[in-house]
Scaffold this active site. Structure first.
Site, PDB file in Angstrom:
ATOM      1  N   CYS B  96       0.840  -1.204   0.000  1.00  0.00           N
ATOM      2  CA  CYS B  96       0.000   0.000   0.000  1.00  0.00           C
ATOM      3  C   CYS B  96       0.878   1.258   0.000  1.00  0.00           C
ATOM      4  O   CYS B  96       1.529   1.540  -0.982  1.00  0.00           O
ATOM      5  CB  CYS B  96      -0.979  -0.052   1.173  1.00  0.00           C
ATOM      6  SG  CYS B  96      -2.361   1.068   0.974  1.00  0.00           S
ATOM      7  N   HIS B 213      -3.485  -5.737   1.054  1.00  0.00           N
ATOM      8  CA  HIS B 213      -2.848  -5.928   2.364  1.00  0.00           C
ATOM      9  C   HIS B 213      -2.809  -7.394   2.780  1.00  0.00           C
ATOM     10  O   HIS B 213      -3.724  -7.860   3.456  1.00  0.00           O
ATOM     11  CB  HIS B 213      -3.641  -5.156   3.425  1.00  0.00           C
ATOM     12  CG  HIS B 213      -3.468  -3.678   3.367  1.00  0.00           C
ATOM     13  ND1 HIS B 213      -2.451  -3.021   4.024  1.00  0.00           N
ATOM     14  CD2 HIS B 213      -4.170  -2.719   2.727  1.00  0.00           C
ATOM     15  CE1 HIS B 213      -2.546  -1.724   3.800  1.00  0.00           C
ATOM     16  NE2 HIS B 213      -3.579  -1.506   3.004  1.00  0.00           N
ATOM     17  N   GLU B 215      -1.128  -8.663   5.135  1.00  0.00           N
ATOM     18  CA  GLU B 215      -1.037  -8.791   6.603  1.00  0.00           C
ATOM     19  C   GLU B 215      -2.412  -8.703   7.260  1.00  0.00           C
ATOM     20  O   GLU B 215      -2.567  -9.048   8.417  1.00  0.00           O
ATOM     21  CB  GLU B 215      -0.098  -7.709   7.167  1.00  0.00           C
ATOM     22  CG  GLU B 215      -0.687  -6.318   7.327  1.00  0.00           C
ATOM     23  CD  GLU B 215      -0.815  -5.531   6.024  1.00  0.00           C
ATOM     24  OE1 GLU B 215      -0.588  -6.122   4.942  1.00  0.00           O
ATOM     25  OE2 GLU B 215      -1.133  -4.325   6.100  1.00  0.00           O
TER      26      GLU B 215
END
Lengths: 84, 244
Positions: B96, B213, B215
Site C-alpha cells: 500500500c 494488504h 497482513e
C-alpha cells in the site's frame, strides 16, 4: 529574496478525474462555455539567491527532485517578484 | 484450509516505521505471532536496516501523504540503505503506502495516482496470481485467486506504454484485480489501474510492491488467511536460498 510560483499539474496525456468531476459540476451549474477543467497544485516559495536566474534554477531543481513526479506531472516555474 | 507455515529460524524481518505508518504493527503481529519469525521495527531515521533478510515497508500515510503519497518518505534517512539493500538483491515488500514509497524511490517503475472514482476504497477484492516466478509467490499457483483487503485512495497504477509493455513481457506483473472466478474485467478494477495491476516486481524480482494488504488476511480470526501464502513463499524462498 525572490518569490517563486510553481504550478504542478497532471501531464496532458493523463486523465484528471478531479478536473472531470469539477467540469461536470460546473456544467450542471450552467457554465456552458467551459471546455475543459484541469486541477493541479500551486506552490509558492521564498528563495534567497544571488540572482533571479539562480532562484529559478533552484526552484527547477526542487521540482525535479521532489515537487513533481515525472511519471505523472509537469511543472512550470515563474519568479514573480524580488525584494531586497 | 490451514495456512502453510514453514518457520525459518534465521529469517530476520525488518518493518520500516515512518511518521504516519499505520500498518506496521499489523505486519509485525503477523510475522512474529502468526508466522513465528524474527521481526523488529526500524525507525525511518536509522541509517542502516542492520542484518535483515526481508524488509517490509508497511501501509499507512507516511508524512500525512503531504505533497504526494510516499514522496517525502522516500527521502527519509533509512531509504538510502533500503535502496542499497534492494540493489544487492535483498528482499523488499512494499504494501500500500509502501508500494507508493517504492515507486517514488525509483525501486519500482510507474506511479500510483488518485483512484479513478476519487473515493477511498476499503473492501475485500479478488486478485489473480500472475506469476509463480518470484520469492513472494513461489508457494502460490499461477492463476490462483486470493481474497484480500484493499484500503487506499491512491492506488491507480500508471506507467508509460513502454514501461507497461516491459512489465508484461518480463512477467513482472504479480497480481491483477479480477472477478471472484479469476476473469480480468474493468468492473473488478477498484481504482482504475492500468492492466488491472495490483502488484509488480522490479527487474531483479526481489522487490515487490502491491496495494492489497496480505497482513490483514493472514489469520483466520481476521477473516481470511490468503495473505499468508505470500509470506510463506518468502520463507520457503529464503530457506531454499540458505545452504543446509
Amino acid at each position: 529574496m525572490y518569490k517563486a510560483q510553481i504550478s504542478v499539474s497532471l501531464r496532458r496525456s493523463i486523465l484528471d478525474p478531479q478536473g472531470k468531476a469539477t467540469h461536470n459540476a460546473l456544467s450542471q451549474l450552467g457554465f456552458d462555455g467551459i471546455d475543459q477543467v484541469r486541477i493541479g497544485k500551486l506552490i509558492e516559495m521564498k528563495i534567497s539567491a544571488d540572482s533571479k536566474d539562480d532562484a529559478e534554477s533552484m526552484a527547477r531543481r526542487a521540482c525535479e527532485k521532489l515537487l513533481a513526479n515525472p511519471v505523472t506531472e509537469d511543472f512550470e516555474v515563474e519568479i514573480i517578484s524580488e525584494s531586497p | 484450509m490451514q495456512p502453510l507455515i514453514h518457520p525459518v529460524d534465521s529469517l530476520r524481518c525488518g518493518v520500516i516505521v515512518f511518521p504516519g505508518s499505520n500498518c506496521d504493527h499489523d505486519v509485525y503481529h503477523v510475522l512474529k505471532h502468526d508466522l513465528k519469525q524474527n521481526v523488529s521495527f526500524i525507525w525511518h531515521k536509522e541509517k542502516s536496516a542492520g542484518n535483515v533478510d526481508l524488509v517490509i515497508i508497511p501501509g499507512g500515510f507516511s508524512y500525512g501523504d503531504a505533497l504526494r503519497s510516499g514522496a517525502i518518505a522516500r527521502f527519509s534517512p533509512i531509504m538510502k540503505d533500503i535502496v542499497r539493500f534492494a540493489k544487492a538483491g535483498g528482499l523488499v515488500l512494499g504494501i500500500c503506502n509502501g508500494f507508493q514509497v517504492l515507486c517514488e524511490s525509483g525501486l519500482l517503475p510507474g506511479a500510483l495516482m488518485r483512484n479513478r472514482s476519487l473515493r477511498f476504497v476499503c473492501k475485500n477484492v479478488s486478485i489473480r496470481t500472475e506469476t509463480q516466478s518470484s520469492p513472494f509467490t513461489c508457494e502460490l499457483q499461477k492463476g490462483s485467486i486470493l481474497t484480500i483487503p484493499i484500503a487506499h485512495g491512491e492506488g491507480n497504477y500508471i506507467a508509460s506504454g513502454e514501461t507497461l509493455n516491459m512489465l508484461e513481457s518480463e512477467d513482472r506483473v504479480v497480481f491483477r484485480y479480477c472477478e471472484p472466478d479469476g476473469e480480468i474485467t474493468d468492473a473488478s478494477n477498484p481504482n482504475g489501474s492500468a492492466n488491472n495491476i495490483a502488484g509488480i516486481l522490479n527487474a531483479g524480482r526481489n522487490v515487490l510492491g502491491m496495494m492489497p494488504h496480505p497482513e490483514r488476511c493472514s489469520d483466520i480470526l481476521l477473516g481470511g488467511e490468503d495473505g499468508s501464502g505470500i509470506f510463506n513463499s518468502v520463507f520457503s524462498h529464503a530457506r531454499r536460498a540458505v545452504p543446509a
